[in-house]
Design a protein around this motif. Structure first.
Motif, PDB file in Angstrom:
ATOM      1  N   ARG A  85       0.836  -1.201   0.000  1.00  0.00           N
ATOM      2  CA  ARG A  85       0.000   0.000   0.000  1.00  0.00           C
ATOM      3  C   ARG A  85       0.875   1.257   0.000  1.00  0.00           C
ATOM      4  NH1 ARG A  85      -1.840  -1.999   5.798  1.00  0.00           N
ATOM      5  NH2 ARG A  85      -1.632  -3.838   4.489  1.00  0.00           N
ATOM      6  N   LEU A  86       0.279   2.342  -0.423  1.00  0.00           N
ATOM      7  CA  LEU A  86       0.924   3.650  -0.335  1.00  0.00           C
ATOM      8  C   LEU A  86       0.123   4.513   0.626  1.00  0.00           C
ATOM      9  CD1 LEU A  86       1.601   4.374  -4.137  1.00  0.00           C
ATOM     10  CD2 LEU A  86       3.216   3.463  -2.452  1.00  0.00           C
ATOM     11  N   SER A 125      -3.731  -0.958  -2.246  1.00  0.00           N
ATOM     12  CA  SER A 125      -4.570   0.107  -1.699  1.00  0.00           C
ATOM     13  C   SER A 125      -3.749   1.378  -1.541  1.00  0.00           C
ATOM     14  CB  SER A 125      -5.183  -0.295  -0.352  1.00  0.00           C
ATOM     15  OG  SER A 125      -4.171  -0.534   0.605  1.00  0.00           O
ATOM     16  N   VAL A 126      -4.464   2.481  -1.375  1.00  0.00           N
ATOM     17  CA  VAL A 126      -3.865   3.790  -1.087  1.00  0.00           C
ATOM     18  C   VAL A 126      -4.612   4.371   0.104  1.00  0.00           C
ATOM     19  CG1 VAL A 126      -3.461   6.139  -1.927  1.00  0.00           C
ATOM     20  CG2 VAL A 126      -3.208   4.190  -3.499  1.00  0.00           C
ATOM     21  N   ILE A 127      -3.876   4.912   1.056  1.00  0.00           N
ATOM     22  CA  ILE A 127      -4.474   5.547   2.235  1.00  0.00           C
ATOM     23  C   ILE A 127      -4.128   7.033   2.216  1.00  0.00           C
ATOM     24  CG2 ILE A 127      -4.505   5.659   4.760  1.00  0.00           C
ATOM     25  CD1 ILE A 127      -3.718   2.696   4.790  1.00  0.00           C
ATOM     26  N   LEU A 128      -5.126   7.870   2.428  1.00  0.00           N
ATOM     27  CA  LEU A 128      -4.890   9.309   2.598  1.00  0.00           C
ATOM     28  C   LEU A 128      -4.930   9.624   4.086  1.00  0.00           C
ATOM     29  CD1 LEU A 128      -7.116  10.920  -0.209  1.00  0.00           C
ATOM     30  CD2 LEU A 128      -4.858   9.853  -0.386  1.00  0.00           C
ATOM     31  N   VAL A 135      -7.233   0.531  -7.383  1.00  0.00           N
ATOM     32  CA  VAL A 135      -7.241  -0.080  -6.057  1.00  0.00           C
ATOM     33  C   VAL A 135      -8.051   0.809  -5.114  1.00  0.00           C
ATOM     34  CG1 VAL A 135      -4.980  -1.097  -6.480  1.00  0.00           C
ATOM     35  CG2 VAL A 135      -5.133   1.064  -5.217  1.00  0.00           C
ATOM     36  N   PRO A 136      -8.554   0.239  -4.015  1.00  0.00           N
ATOM     37  CA  PRO A 136      -9.326   1.050  -3.072  1.00  0.00           C
ATOM     38  C   PRO A 136      -8.492   2.180  -2.470  1.00  0.00           C
ATOM     39  CG  PRO A 136      -9.638  -1.301  -2.652  1.00  0.00           C
ATOM     40  CD  PRO A 136      -8.516  -1.187  -3.634  1.00  0.00           C
ATOM     41  N   VAL A 137      -9.107   3.350  -2.377  1.00  0.00           N
ATOM     42  CA  VAL A 137      -8.486   4.500  -1.736  1.00  0.00           C
ATOM     43  C   VAL A 137      -9.254   4.763  -0.444  1.00  0.00           C
ATOM     44  CG1 VAL A 137      -7.816   6.919  -1.954  1.00  0.00           C
ATOM     45  CG2 VAL A 137      -7.837   5.445  -3.976  1.00  0.00           C
TER      46      VAL A 137
END
Length: 257
Positions: A12-13, A49-52, A98-100
Motif C-alpha cells: 500500500r501507499l 490500496s492507497v491511504i490518505l 485499487v481502493p483509496v
C-alpha cells in the motif's frame, strides 16, 4: 517546507498531508502526490490500496484562504484552469484501480470533505466532523462534492450541509453508511491500515473491475465536475466571496448584502 509525501508501505501507499500549520489545507504538493500515488497504484501490481492520512490532528480544512485571495485577481478563465487541478485529483482517486481509504482525524471541511467523499472508504475518529463550509464564505462546492455527496447521502442532508454549512458528526455519517469505521481518538490510521490488510491479498483485477462497476452505476460524474468548476470560478470572483474570505481572515462574521 514539504507539505505532502508518499510513504511506501509494501502492498500500500500512504499519502501524507503534512500541512499541519494550516489544519491540512490543500496544497499543490498534495495534489501532486495523490495523483502520483494513484498512478503508481495503477502501474505496480504489488500495490493493493492507497491511504490518505494527515499530520497535525485534522484531515483537511479545504482550500487555503491566502490562495483564494490570490485567485480573485485572476480572470474567470484562469480560475477555471486552477480549479481544474482539484477536479483532476478527484478524478484520479475515482479512476484508481485499487481502493483509496481516507483516514480522517478531527474532521474534513470544504474541499477536504470533497477529498474524503471521493475515496472508496472512510475511516473517521470519534468526534470528527464533516462540513461543507463553502457557503460560509460566499463560495460553492467543488472537487466533486455535490456529485459524491449526492451518491452517498439523502438529498435533504446534502441540502442542509451545502446551504447551511452545518457540521455533521461522525456518528450520523456512520449511521448513513458513509463512514465505514468509527475509530478511537488517534486510531484512524490504524483502522485504515486494518482495512488495507483486507485488500493485501486476493484478486486485484477483480476488485479493480468491481470498483469500476460501482463507479459507473452512478452515471458519468464528468458533467457535474465541470458544472462545479464553472460555478466556483464565478463565485471566487464575486463580491460575496470577497467579503466572506476577508471576514474569515479577519476572524469576524461576514456581512453579506
Amino acid at each position: 517546507m514539504t507539505l505532502a509525501r508518499i510513504e511506501d508501505a509494501g502492498d500500500r501507499l500512504i499519502v501524507w498531508n503534512m500541512n499541519a500549520a494550516r489544519r491540512g489545507a490543500l496544497s499543490v504538493e498534495l495534489y501532486e502526490v495523490i495523483t502520483e500515488a494513484c498512478a503508481r497504484a495503477a502501474a505496480e501490481p504489488r500495490l493493493r490500496s492507497v491511504i490518505l492520512a494527515s499530520e497535525g490532528g485534522y484531515f483537511c480544512a479545504g482550500g487555503d484562504m491566502n490562495t483564494l485571495i490570490t485567485r480573485r485577481a485572476l480572470t474567470e478563465a484562469e480560475r477555471i484552469v486552477k480549479i481544474g487541478e482539484l477536479q483532476d485529483v478527484a478524478r484520479a482517486i475515482r479512476a484508481c484501480p485499487v481502493p483509496v481509504i481516507a483516514a480522517v482525524q478531527g474532521g474534513a471541511a470544504g474541499a477536504g470533505l470533497s477529498l474524503a467523499l471521493a475515496c472508496d472508504l472512510i475511516v473517521a475518529e470519534a468526534g470528527a466532523s464533516f462540513v461543507a463550509a463553502y457557503v460560509r464564505i460566499g463560495l460553492v462546492p467543488d472537487g466533486g462534492m455535490t456529485a459524491f455527496a449526492a451518491q452517498a447521502l439523502p438529498r435533504q442532508l446534502v441540502t442542509e450541509m451545502c446551504l447551511l454549512g452545518r457540521p455533521v458528526g461522525v456518528d450520523r455519517m456512520a449511521a448513513l453508511g458513509v463512514v465505514s469505521v468509527v475509530a478511537a481518538e488517534g486510531a484512524a490510521l490504524a483502522e485504515a491500515q486494518a482495512l488495507a490488510d483486507a485488500f493485501a491479498k486476493g484478486p486485484r483485477d477483480s476488485r479493480a473491475a468491481i470498483k469500476a462497476l460501482i463507479g459507473s452505476a452512478y452515471g458519468d460524474e464528468h458533467d457535474q465536475l465541470e458544472a462545479e468548476r464553472a460555478a466556483m470560478a464565478r463565485a471566487q470572483g464575486g463580491d460575496e466571496a470577497g467579503e466572506g474570505i476577508q471576514a474569515f481572515l479577519d476572524k469576524r462574521k461576514p456581512s453579506f448584502p
